[in-house]
Motif scaffolding. Structure first.
Motif, PDB file in Angstrom:
ATOM      1  N   LEU A 188       0.853  -1.190   0.000  1.00 39.02           N
ATOM      2  CA  LEU A 188       0.000   0.000   0.000  1.00 39.02           C
ATOM      3  C   LEU A 188       0.886   1.236   0.000  1.00 39.02           C
ATOM      4  O   LEU A 188       1.629   1.486   0.950  1.00 39.02           O
ATOM      5  CB  LEU A 188      -0.917   0.012   1.220  1.00 39.02           C
ATOM      6  N   HIS A 189       0.793   2.014  -1.059  1.00 38.17           N
ATOM      7  CA  HIS A 189       1.604   3.217  -1.235  1.00 38.17           C
ATOM      8  C   HIS A 189       0.828   4.408  -0.686  1.00 38.17           C
ATOM      9  O   HIS A 189      -0.232   4.744  -1.209  1.00 38.17           O
ATOM     10  CB  HIS A 189       1.910   3.397  -2.726  1.00 38.17           C
ATOM     11  N   CYS A 190       1.356   5.053   0.393  1.00 40.13           N
ATOM     12  CA  CYS A 190       0.606   6.141   1.022  1.00 40.13           C
ATOM     13  C   CYS A 190       1.574   7.170   1.604  1.00 40.13           C
ATOM     14  O   CYS A 190       2.786   7.071   1.428  1.00 40.13           O
ATOM     15  CB  CYS A 190      -0.326   5.604   2.102  1.00 40.13           C
ATOM     16  N   ASP A 191       1.018   8.157   2.314  1.00 36.95           N
ATOM     17  CA  ASP A 191       1.824   9.265   2.826  1.00 36.95           C
ATOM     18  C   ASP A 191       2.342   9.042   4.237  1.00 36.95           C
ATOM     19  O   ASP A 191       2.841   9.965   4.872  1.00 36.95           O
ATOM     20  CB  ASP A 191       1.016  10.562   2.770  1.00 36.95           C
ATOM     21  N   CYS A 207       6.098   7.295   0.306  1.00 37.76           N
ATOM     22  CA  CYS A 207       5.924   8.151  -0.873  1.00 37.76           C
ATOM     23  C   CYS A 207       7.119   9.092  -0.993  1.00 37.76           C
ATOM     24  O   CYS A 207       7.424   9.855  -0.080  1.00 37.76           O
ATOM     25  CB  CYS A 207       4.628   8.950  -0.742  1.00 37.76           C
ATOM     26  N   TRP A 208       7.821   9.055  -2.119  1.00 37.11           N
ATOM     27  CA  TRP A 208       9.002   9.897  -2.326  1.00 37.11           C
ATOM     28  C   TRP A 208       8.648  11.386  -2.338  1.00 37.11           C
ATOM     29  O   TRP A 208       9.425  12.222  -1.918  1.00 37.11           O
ATOM     30  CB  TRP A 208       9.705   9.522  -3.628  1.00 37.11           C
ATOM     31  N   ALA A 209       7.460  11.723  -2.831  1.00 37.98           N
ATOM     32  CA  ALA A 209       7.055  13.132  -2.870  1.00 37.98           C
ATOM     33  C   ALA A 209       6.960  13.696  -1.453  1.00 37.98           C
ATOM     34  O   ALA A 209       7.355  14.839  -1.196  1.00 37.98           O
ATOM     35  CB  ALA A 209       5.725  13.280  -3.592  1.00 37.98           C
ATOM     36  N   ARG A 213       9.608  16.627   0.595  1.00 36.92           N
ATOM     37  CA  ARG A 213       9.161  17.856   1.244  1.00 36.92           C
ATOM     38  C   ARG A 213       9.965  18.153   2.517  1.00 36.92           C
ATOM     39  O   ARG A 213      10.075  19.310   2.923  1.00 36.92           O
ATOM     40  CB  ARG A 213       7.665  17.740   1.602  1.00 36.92           C
ATOM     41  N   LYS A 214      10.509  17.116   3.137  1.00 37.25           N
ATOM     42  CA  LYS A 214      11.283  17.328   4.357  1.00 37.25           C
ATOM     43  C   LYS A 214      12.623  18.008   4.044  1.00 37.25           C
ATOM     44  O   LYS A 214      13.226  18.601   4.934  1.00 37.25           O
ATOM     45  CB  LYS A 214      11.526  15.981   5.050  1.00 37.25           C
ATOM     46  N   PHE A 215      13.053  17.893   2.809  1.00 38.10           N
ATOM     47  CA  PHE A 215      14.341  18.460   2.412  1.00 38.10           C
ATOM     48  C   PHE A 215      14.200  19.743   1.595  1.00 38.10           C
ATOM     49  O   PHE A 215      15.052  20.619   1.623  1.00 38.10           O
ATOM     50  CB  PHE A 215      15.155  17.444   1.604  1.00 38.10           C
ATOM     51  N   PHE A 216      13.107  19.827   0.808  1.00 37.11           N
ATOM     52  CA  PHE A 216      12.889  20.985  -0.062  1.00 37.11           C
ATOM     53  C   PHE A 216      11.509  21.574   0.254  1.00 37.11           C
ATOM     54  O   PHE A 216      10.528  21.025  -0.187  1.00 37.11           O
ATOM     55  CB  PHE A 216      12.974  20.599  -1.536  1.00 37.11           C
TER      56      PHE A 216
END
Length: 216
Positions: A188-191, A207-209, A213-216
């Motif tokens: 299951l791919h989630c946030d 989720c890579w997106a 966000r933690k870096f950019f």
């Protein structure tokens, strides 16, 4: 003069406006034409007629399809559809249109909706997310400012039969995801929402997106 040739000058697109018409169903009754005096009660039969899409309603299937098309494809709410139907000669209220949508959804679309969930849980990889929204009159009595959720579960892009499954609920509780994913075994791919953790036979995939966000 006599014709010696021809050529196409131009092509022109023409529009034929839609129209409404009344279809009347008549059921004929038939009685036995025998002349046997010994038969006291002669059999009577009535011809069967097609069932209406909505019982005790004058809305035909084509009208219902157009109501759905205007609302969900053209984003025209029911109160704005009222004047459009009036131009065609059909006097109907926005409440009636809403009732048509609700009744038709339960009677005709719910079986398809349930079949989509059955197909969904047969996959090995799914995506999940939940979007907040507000309801003016909540069934649980909470104020309209409370957050409800639209849960989304969908197959991967390259699935043989893509499915996007939406579920509206008053809460974001883990029980909602557990119920929808019953029978699913896979990734299951989630946030990273904690409500997806520890669901039987489900492995969470980050989720890579969201990581980015933690870096950019």
């Amino acid at each position: 003069m006599k014709q010696i040739g021809k050529k196409i000058i131009r092509n022109e697109v023409c529009f034929v406006p839609a129209r409404l018409y009344k279809k009347r169903y008549i059921s004929y009754a038939y009685a036995c034409d025998c002349h046997d005096a010994s038969i006291e009660a002669k059999p009577i039969r009535c011809a069967e007629t097609p069932k209406a899409p909505i019982q005790r309603s004058f809305a035909g299937a084509s009208v219902l399809a157009e109501v759905f098309h205007q609302k969900y494809v053209l984003s025209i709410p029911c109160y704005r559809q009222v004047s459009e139907w009036a131009r065609y000669g059909l006097s109907v209220s926005d409440k009636t249109l809403s009732n048509w949508i609700i009744t038709t959804s339960y009677d005709w679309l719910l079986p398809i909706y349930e079949r989509l969930r059955d197909e969904l849980v047969q996959q090995t990889v799914l995506h999940a997310d939940e979007t907040p929204y507000q309801i003016l009159n909540r069934a649980d009595g909470k104020p309209a400012t409370s957050q409800s959720r639209i849960w989304l579960f969908r197959t991967i892009k390259n699935a043989q039969h893509p499915v996007a499954y939406y579920h509206a609920d008053l809460t974001r509780e883990r029980a909602v995801a557990t119920t929808i994913l019953e029978g699913f075994k896979g990734y299951l791919h989630c946030d990273g929402y904690s409500g997806y953790k520890n669901i039987p036979n489900v492995k969470l995939v980050g989720c890579w997106a969201h990581v980015r966000r933690k870096f950019f």
